[in-house]
Design an enzyme around this catalytic site. Structure first.
Site, PDB file in Angstrom:
ATOM      1  NE  ARG A   1      -4.175  -1.504  -0.009  1.00 26.90           N
ATOM      2  CZ  ARG A   1      -4.194  -2.547  -0.835  1.00 26.90           C
ATOM      3  NH1 ARG A   1      -3.164  -2.810  -1.600  1.00 26.90           N
ATOM      4  NH2 ARG A   1      -5.252  -3.326  -0.887  1.00 26.90           N
TER       5      ARG A   1
ATOM      6  CG  HIS B   1      -3.493  -0.343  -6.674  1.00 33.50           C
ATOM      7  ND1 HIS B   1      -3.987   0.166  -5.496  1.00 33.50           N
ATOM      8  CD2 HIS B   1      -3.344  -1.672  -6.449  1.00 33.50           C
ATOM      9  CE1 HIS B   1      -4.118  -0.813  -4.601  1.00 33.50           C
ATOM     10  NE2 HIS B   1      -3.753  -1.932  -5.165  1.00 33.50           N
TER      11      HIS B   1
ATOM     12  CD  GLU C   1      -3.172   3.485  -5.149  1.00 31.13           C
ATOM     13  OE1 GLU C   1      -4.255   2.937  -5.447  1.00 31.13           O
ATOM     14  OE2 GLU C   1      -2.204   2.886  -4.684  1.00 31.13           O
TER      15      GLU C   1
END
Lengths: 334, 313
Positions: free
Chosen positions: A253, A300, A282
């Site tokens: 993360r 991602h 993000e």
């Protein structure tokens, strides 16, 4: 109009009374997790995952007692408040590996079962970690960019650094960390790790802190969960310990790394490079990254392969079917 | 030793050029706008040539250097050297095997991953600010895919070992079947291509392997198949490859080499299912230094009358 749409759903649902009723607690097009073929085994109350939960319940109070299963995802939490609204809920099914968006202890207290993606995505995420590592070290994206710019002839492209035999430090030795280790062992890399607890069955050297791990390796690969203990676990001290030729790869993360500090270290050459699939905020990525050649940026997509999508929709269906046949879940969390 | 003339016919890392300059009378081919000038001035004194993957010594050039004793290539591939001519004239030839095996194999896997998972494309996607508009599309999983390798020498074997770490079944084609190999053998490249998701070229370039990747092989690999070339550009019929990619008959290609380097077919620049690299297979500081040491060691051994370190001829 929304009301009309819901009325249509109500009319349809009265014909499918006997099928278990599933609620999709997710973004628009969330029904893709039950694709490619719409399942004939369940009745999805809100196939367009719209309106959101609170509104749906307000408009359809009679459905509340029939919702026994919810399929949810990150960004659409199943917390105590939500659980309060769904008194008949017995199963929470998430198509993700992470379960941060689900109040597991509250589910346990209420006797609600939870299923996740289990280890389905581990290979794809591990593949991406290795992809990012090789790209940063051998400058693959930078070289492809260089050629496509068509500016330089003859080719005068900087040398990269060798990967084979390097010392790799893996943070988090769950399934993803293990898959990364296995892949890099085939490159004759030397694996060591840090995790919450030493794993007695693993022969890789264990370091009790990320700082020690960084001091003793050339590469740090983050494969762990984000929680209070791991937030900014890669900070300036760790980066300086890793060194000017060190590489960081993050497939966990974004907040595992102090992103501002990382940017500074990359610009100033305090670390060699970074391969990042995740970011603190993000999809916002600080634009200062965009002019760097020693970083590879990935939106991602660790688990976003066609194969994983087919796999997860099969797995979600299998878990739902098992649950409604009173069989054990395929990938239970609790 | 300072009076021995050595001709450098290709650009090399500064370390190698500096050491050659220290030890020998170093001539650099790019200092002479015309080859004829070089030959007029120095052909009678040149005793060694140092080349690389892109430049060596053909028959004509060898004939023009009557004092040539050794060609030491800063590469493992020696397709740019006329080996038969060297044998005929008793000229020694050395290359740089083993020290670059790992780097080339690492890059082959890196190319496969970059291609299947669209690493370069999605990096562009982020840098162009497109992530704000939505996720990048789904890509293709690598783990578990069938990898077919052409040439199971040092490099082919190293690629196979790494791909096995990703649970990939391995098959191969080579001149002769390797009895001790556990991998599946196919007696033709077309059959190998038909049965592979990813086809990797890892053999030397010879007359037999020139354009070993032709239209038939490309069609057998197909729209869901991927070609990886870390060998030589001339292994592939490049115009055929380009048209297959443009027409969608091939799933994608990862190329470290081209038929006419540094020229890259322009049509490839617009494609998102290719990864293009400027011949960097052995391009790390560690490996290029080790290769340089082999070149220096071979030359030193030769001029001292000692056994060569890595002779081919």
């Amino acid at each position: 109009m929304a009301n009309q749409k819901n009325n249509i759903i109500i009319e349809q649902s009265s014909e499918d009374n006997n099928l278990p009723k599933i609620f999709l607690h997710g973004p628009p097009k969330f029904s893709i997790v039950l694709q490619p073929k719409p399942s004939h085994n369940f009745h999805i109350l809100n196939p367009s995952s719209h309106p959101p939960l609170h509104e749906f319940i307000a408009l359809n109070p009679h459905h509340v007692s029939s919702i026994t299963a919810v399929v949810c995802t990150g960004g659409f939490p199943v917390n105590a408040e939500v659980l309060q609204l769904l008194p008949s809920l017995r199963l929470v099914c998430t198509p993700s590996a992470g379960t941060n968006h689900i109040d597991l202890s509250e589910c346990l207290r209420r006797g609600i079962q939870v299923s996740s993606a289990g280890n389905l995505f581990s290979e794809d995420v591990a593949d991406l970690a290795v992809a990012l590592l090789i790209d940063v070290g051998r400058k693959i994206s930078a070289a492809d960019r260089f050629l496509r710019s068509q500016l330089q002839k003859p080719w005068d492209f900087p040398l990269g650094s060798k990967l084979t035999g390097k010392k790799i430090g893996i943070v988090g030795m769950g399934r993803i960390g293990l898959e990364v280790a296995k892949r890099l062992e085939a490159f004759s890399c030397m694996i060591s790790y840090n995790s919450r607890n030493k794993k007695p069955l693993l022969s890789y050297p264990f370091y009790s802190s990320v700082l020690e791990l960084a001091t003793n390796t050339n590469v740090i690969i983050l494969c762990c969960d984000l929680n209070d203990q791991t937030r900014h676990i890669v900070n300036k001290e760790v980066m300086l310990a890793l060194g000017k030729r060190g590489i960081i790869v993050n497939v966990g993360r974004g907040a595992l790394i102090d992103e501002k500090e990382l940017l500074k270290c990359l610009i100033e050459g305090e670390i060699g490079g970074a391969g990042l699939d995740v970011f603190e905020n993000e999809p916002h990525v600080p634009k200062e990254f965009f002019s760097l050649d020693n970083v590879v940026l990935s939106p991602h997509k660790g688990a976003l392969t066609s194969e994983s999508l087919i796999g997860i929709s099969q797995l979600v269906e299998q878990n739902l079917k098992a649950f409604f046949s009173n069989k054990p879940l395929i990938t239970p969390v609790i | 030793m300072g009076s021995i003339s050595v001709l450098l016919v290709a650009k090399v890392i500064p370390y190698l050029e500096q050491e050659l300059n220290k030890r020998y009378n170093l001539l650099r081919i790019w200092d002479y706008p015309q080859k004829s000038q070089l030959l007029t001035q120095h052909s009678a004194s040149i005793r060694a040539v140092v080349g690389n993957a892109s430049a060596g010594a053909d028959a004509e050039f060898i004939d023009a250097l009557p004092k040539l004793e050794i060609v030491s290539s800063y590469s493992v591939g020696v397709d740019m050297i006329d080996l038969n001519k060297c044998k005929e004239k008793g000229i020694r030839v050395t290359n740089t095997p083993d020290v670059l095996t790992d780097d080339v194999a690492d890059l082959a896997i890196g190319l496969i991953l970059a291609l299947l998972r669209r690493i370069c494309e999605s990096d562009r996607y982020v840098r162009n600010g497109n992530w704000k508009s939505g996720d990048y599309k789904l890509t293709t999983k690598f783990s578990g895919k069938t990898v077919g390798i052409i040439g199971l020498g040092r490099i082919g074997t190293a690629i196979a070992k790494r791909a096995e770490g990703f649970n990939c079944p391995i098959s191969y084609f080579s001149r002769t079947q390797k009895q001790e190999s556990k991998y599946k053998y196919y007696p033709s490249v077309v059959e190998l291509a038909s049965n592979s998701d990813i086809l990797v070229v890892a053999c030397p370039l010879t007359e037999e392997t020139h354009h070993i990747i032709n239209r038939e092989v490309i069609n057998a690999l197909g729209p869901k198949g991927y070609l990886i070339n870390i060998g030589r550009g001339k292994h592939v019929d490049e115009p055929e490859l380009v048209s297959a990619l443009l027409e969608g008959r091939l799933g994608g290609a990862g190329l470290d080499v081209f038929e006419n380097e540094p020229h890259v077919p322009e049509e490839l620049f617009g494609l998102e299912n290719v990864v293009l690299l400027p011949h960097v297979g052995s391009g790390t500081v560690e490996t290029r230094t080790a290769m340089a040491d082999l070149v220096l060691g071979n030359l030193e051994a030769h001029f001292l009358g000692k056994p060569l370190l890595t002779p081919l001829v």
